[in-house]
Design an enzyme around this catalytic site. Structure first.
Site, PDB file in Angstrom:
ATOM      1  N   ASP A   1       3.081  -6.239   3.684  1.00 49.12           N
ATOM      2  CA  ASP A   1       2.871  -5.220   4.696  1.00 49.12           C
ATOM      3  C   ASP A   1       3.386  -5.657   6.186  1.00 49.12           C
ATOM      4  O   ASP A   1       2.756  -4.921   7.115  1.00 49.12           O
ATOM      5  CB  ASP A   1       1.364  -5.058   4.633  1.00 49.12           C
ATOM      6  CG  ASP A   1       0.844  -3.903   5.296  1.00 49.12           C
ATOM      7  OD1 ASP A   1       1.791  -2.689   5.448  1.00 49.12           O
ATOM      8  OD2 ASP A   1      -0.331  -3.498   5.647  1.00 49.12           O
TER       9      ASP A   1
ATOM     10  N   HIS B   1       3.971   3.026  12.462  1.00 46.19           N
ATOM     11  CA  HIS B   1       3.319   4.462  12.598  1.00 46.19           C
ATOM     12  C   HIS B   1       3.879   5.426  13.483  1.00 46.19           C
ATOM     13  O   HIS B   1       3.426   5.961  14.541  1.00 46.19           O
ATOM     14  CB  HIS B   1       1.991   3.958  13.219  1.00 46.19           C
ATOM     15  CG  HIS B   1       1.142   3.403  12.410  1.00 46.19           C
ATOM     16  ND1 HIS B   1      -0.311   2.781  12.635  1.00 46.19           N
ATOM     17  CD2 HIS B   1       1.366   2.905  10.920  1.00 46.19           C
ATOM     18  CE1 HIS B   1      -0.867   2.236  11.454  1.00 46.19           C
ATOM     19  NE2 HIS B   1       0.198   2.328  10.555  1.00 46.19           N
TER      20      HIS B   1
ATOM     21  N   ASP C   1       6.399   0.938   6.571  1.00 44.18           N
ATOM     22  CA  ASP C   1       4.757   0.629   6.295  1.00 44.18           C
ATOM     23  C   ASP C   1       4.612   1.729   5.374  1.00 44.18           C
ATOM     24  O   ASP C   1       3.959   2.706   5.690  1.00 44.18           O
ATOM     25  CB  ASP C   1       4.519   0.702   7.659  1.00 44.18           C
ATOM     26  CG  ASP C   1       2.841   0.553   7.791  1.00 44.18           C
ATOM     27  OD1 ASP C   1       2.398  -0.207   6.675  1.00 44.18           O
ATOM     28  OD2 ASP C   1       2.075   0.927   8.643  1.00 44.18           O
TER      29      ASP C   1
ATOM     30  N   HIS D   1       0.987  -1.179   0.027  1.00 37.66           N
ATOM     31  CA  HIS D   1       0.060   0.082  -0.022  1.00 37.66           C
ATOM     32  C   HIS D   1       0.861   1.023  -0.035  1.00 37.66           C
ATOM     33  O   HIS D   1       2.123   1.172   0.674  1.00 37.66           O
ATOM     34  CB  HIS D   1      -0.916   0.162   1.101  1.00 37.66           C
ATOM     35  CG  HIS D   1      -0.334   0.251   2.439  1.00 37.66           C
ATOM     36  ND1 HIS D   1      -0.255   1.461   3.063  1.00 37.66           N
ATOM     37  CD2 HIS D   1      -0.235  -0.754   3.586  1.00 37.66           C
ATOM     38  CE1 HIS D   1       0.436   1.034   4.394  1.00 37.66           C
ATOM     39  NE2 HIS D   1       0.278  -0.043   4.625  1.00 37.66           N
TER      40      HIS D   1
ATOM     41  N   GLU E   1      -5.015   2.087   2.824  1.00 43.38           N
ATOM     42  CA  GLU E   1      -4.984   1.122   3.574  1.00 43.38           C
ATOM     43  C   GLU E   1      -5.300   1.327   5.044  1.00 43.38           C
ATOM     44  O   GLU E   1      -5.811   0.775   5.672  1.00 43.38           O
ATOM     45  CB  GLU E   1      -3.707   0.111   3.313  1.00 43.38           C
ATOM     46  CG  GLU E   1      -3.548  -1.160   4.290  1.00 43.38           C
ATOM     47  CD  GLU E   1      -3.180  -0.884   5.660  1.00 43.38           C
ATOM     48  OE1 GLU E   1      -3.130  -1.859   6.240  1.00 43.38           O
ATOM     49  OE2 GLU E   1      -2.566   0.268   6.118  1.00 43.38           O
ATOM     50  N   GLU E   2      -4.664   2.769   5.498  1.00 37.71           N
ATOM     51  CA  GLU E   2      -4.647   3.257   6.653  1.00 37.71           C
ATOM     52  C   GLU E   2      -5.900   3.602   7.129  1.00 37.71           C
ATOM     53  O   GLU E   2      -6.375   3.887   8.261  1.00 37.71           O
ATOM     54  CB  GLU E   2      -3.577   4.200   6.754  1.00 37.71           C
ATOM     55  CG  GLU E   2      -2.317   3.768   6.565  1.00 37.71           C
ATOM     56  CD  GLU E   2      -1.655   2.657   7.686  1.00 37.71           C
ATOM     57  OE1 GLU E   2      -2.429   2.391   8.556  1.00 37.71           O
ATOM     58  OE2 GLU E   2      -0.212   2.396   7.345  1.00 37.71           O
TER      59      GLU E   2
END
Length: 239
Positions: A124, A195, A62, A50, A96-97
């Site tokens: 991922d 994140h 990520d 993603h 995606e998030e």
């Protein structure tokens, strides 16, 4: 530290300052490329990552690494080996998030093709040293995947098979009976950077990234070049 304070019987008060906001939806798009199959181009092996990331870091891990190996796998294959029977399609998901918006939209827009999706794969969970894949599908299909890992991936010593697959974007397809898989890598430090401000290019190791690319490219190639379709339970059900 917090555990020690709690063990002493003291009350902990945590104050958080949050500046995040929910804003209106905007237009965003999946990015798609493919290596057309030679004899069964309508049958598709999807490899993916993603493109979006949390804005506190660069999103290198990520999911920049996963997007990169999925983007370059068809390029590597078209230059070094004959075309597989089936199409290898790279999809770089958007959103995606945000509750897998890109994967859900793609699934909706491609209802007519779902029966020809042989497998949907995603990287991922970091592109550290690859170990194998996680997989969701029938027992017969899992046996085929295990044999592919043992025969093909053994040259890289990457033979781990974990079930089921619990990928995020792939999870939008597995409930429909479509086989899904995710890259397994040495992710012991994954959540140290996930994140966070630490998700920058310094997380990536070029040698490990190359190994992930080789593993991803040839696993997808073998799946696209099988003499039979990967078994599944009947036709795809869509509501």
């Amino acid at each position: 530290m917090l555990q020690r304070i709690t063990d002493r019987g003291e009350t902990i008060v945590v104050t958080l300052k949050m500046e995040a906001q929910n804003k209106p939806d905007g237009i965003s798009r999946n990015t798609v490329a493919e290596l057309k199959g030679s004899s069964n181009p309508e049958e598709v092996v999807i490899i993916s990552g993603h493109l979006d990331s949390w804005d506190v870091g660069y999103g290198a891990m990520d999911d920049g690494g996963g997007a990169m190996i999925s983007m370059f796998a068809p390029l590597v294959l078209q230059n070094v080996i004959e075309r597989p029977r089936r199409t290898i399609r790279t999809v770089l998901w958007t959103g995606e998030e945000f509750a897998y918006a890109g994967a859900k939209s793609y699934r909706e827009d491609h209802k007519s093709e779902l029966d020809n999706f042989i497998i949907v794969m995603e990287s991922d969970l970091g592109t550290f040293n690859p170990n194998g894949i996680s997989f969701s599908g029938t027992d017969e299909a899992a046996c085929i995947i295990e044999n592919i890992l043992n025969v093909t991936a053994s040259r890289l010593n990457r033979t781990t098979l974990k079930t089921p697959d619990d990928g995020s974007d792939t999870g939008q397809f597995s409930p429909l009976g479509i086989p899904t898989a995710s890259l397994l890598a040495d992710g012991g430090n994954y959540f140290d950077y996930h994140h966070s401000n630490g998700d920058t290019m310094t997380v990536e190791n070029s040698d490990e990234l190359d190994r992930c690319l080789v593993f991803w490219a040839f696993t997808s190639y073998v799946l696209a070049n099988l003499s039979i379709r990967l078994p599944r339970n009947g036709t795809t059900t869509w509501q």
